[in-house]
Every structure is written in C-alpha cells, then in structure tokens.
Motif scaffolding. Structure first.
Motif, mmCIF file in Angstrom:
data_model
loop_
_atom_site.group_PDB
_atom_site.id
_atom_site.type_symbol
_atom_site.label_atom_id
_atom_site.label_comp_id
_atom_site.label_asym_id
_atom_site.label_seq_id
_atom_site.Cartn_x
_atom_site.Cartn_y
_atom_site.Cartn_z
ATOM 1 N N ARG A 68 0.852 -1.120 0.026
ATOM 2 C CA ARG A 68 -0.075 -0.199 0.015
ATOM 3 C C ARG A 68 0.771 1.229 -0.003
ATOM 4 N N ALA A 72 1.156 3.829 -2.882
ATOM 5 C CA ALA A 72 0.939 5.355 -2.661
ATOM 6 C C ALA A 72 1.915 6.364 -2.853
ATOM 7 N N THR A 75 1.399 8.001 -6.315
ATOM 8 C CA THR A 75 0.337 8.966 -6.405
ATOM 9 C C THR A 75 0.982 10.425 -6.500
ATOM 10 N N ASP A 81 -7.557 10.610 -6.817
ATOM 11 C CA ASP A 81 -7.515 10.025 -5.413
ATOM 12 C C ASP A 81 -6.401 10.589 -4.308
ATOM 13 N N VAL A 85 -5.398 9.014 -0.857
ATOM 14 C CA VAL A 85 -4.276 8.054 -0.558
ATOM 15 C C VAL A 85 -3.389 9.050 0.599
ATOM 16 N N GLU A 88 -4.721 8.220 3.840
ATOM 17 C CA GLU A 88 -4.383 6.931 4.317
ATOM 18 C C GLU A 88 -2.954 6.426 4.671
ATOM 19 N N ASN A 89 -2.154 7.398 3.898
ATOM 20 C CA ASN A 89 -0.678 6.952 4.048
ATOM 21 C C ASN A 89 0.052 8.354 3.973
#
Length: 118
Positions: A68, A72, A75, A81, A85, A88-89
């Motif tokens: 993950r 990430a 990104t 997104d 993202v 989350e990270n």
C-alpha cells in the motif's frame, strides 16, 4: 531426442554462435532453449522461482502494508485520489506535495470558471 536439419540465414548462425560462446553453451542448446521458451513450457517458471523471494527481508514487516505504501508513493498531487491516498498514507507525502495539490486545484477552478463564462 530427434535430430533435425534446419536452414537458417548466415547472420542468424553468426548471432547464435556469438550467443552460445557468451553463455558457454552449444548452438543446439541455445536452439533447444529458444524452442522451449517459444512453446511456453517455462512460462510460469519465473513465478515459481520468484515466489517467496522476499520472505527473509527484515525491512518489510507487513507485506500488504508495504505494498500500500509503495503504491501510495506513485500517487501524484494532480491524481484524483490524492486526498484519499494522502489521508491513508502520510509517509510518502510532504508539504511540497500539498502545495502542488493546492496549485492544481486552483488551476482546475480557473478552468471551470473559464468554461462557465462561455
């Protein structure tokens, strides 16, 4: 094993001979490997060889979490997104990414206003 007679252009024979010499194999061995690869007999052997290759790595605690985080890192601030993202990270992102995101959102707003005026 059956023996065959095949006609190949001289350039291909020279290439095969160079490859065989580099790999320390016979011309016939190179051709057997090529036929085997072409037939796909070894199509999953790379998967079998690689399965579990990272199991002894001490820098990866949770493989799913590591994956993950790695995804990430790909990104970018202009990706749709990004906010999800980033929430989350947080590790792969910094203030520069957030500033770039703000610039991108401002640009999107300008583009939207330009379209609405027309």
């Amino acid at each position: 094993m059956t023996r065959i007679l095949a006609d190949l252009p001289d350039d291909d024979i020279k290439w095969l001979d160079r490859l065989a010499e580099e790999q320390g194999k016979s011309r016939a061995a190179i051709l057997r490997e090529a036929v085997s690869a072409y037939r796909g007999e070894n199509s999953t052997s790379w998967l079998e060889r690689g399965f579990g290759a990272w199991k002894h790595r001490s820098d990866i605690d949770d493989a799913v979490e590591w994956q993950r985080l790695d995804r990430a890192a790909w990104t970018r601030p202009w990706d749709e997104d990004y906010a999800d993202v980033r929430a989350e990270n947080t590790q792969p992102f910094d203030e520069d990414d957030d500033r770039e995101r703000a610039r991108h959102e401002a640009w999107l707003a300008e583009q939207a206003q330009g379209r609405s005026r027309k």
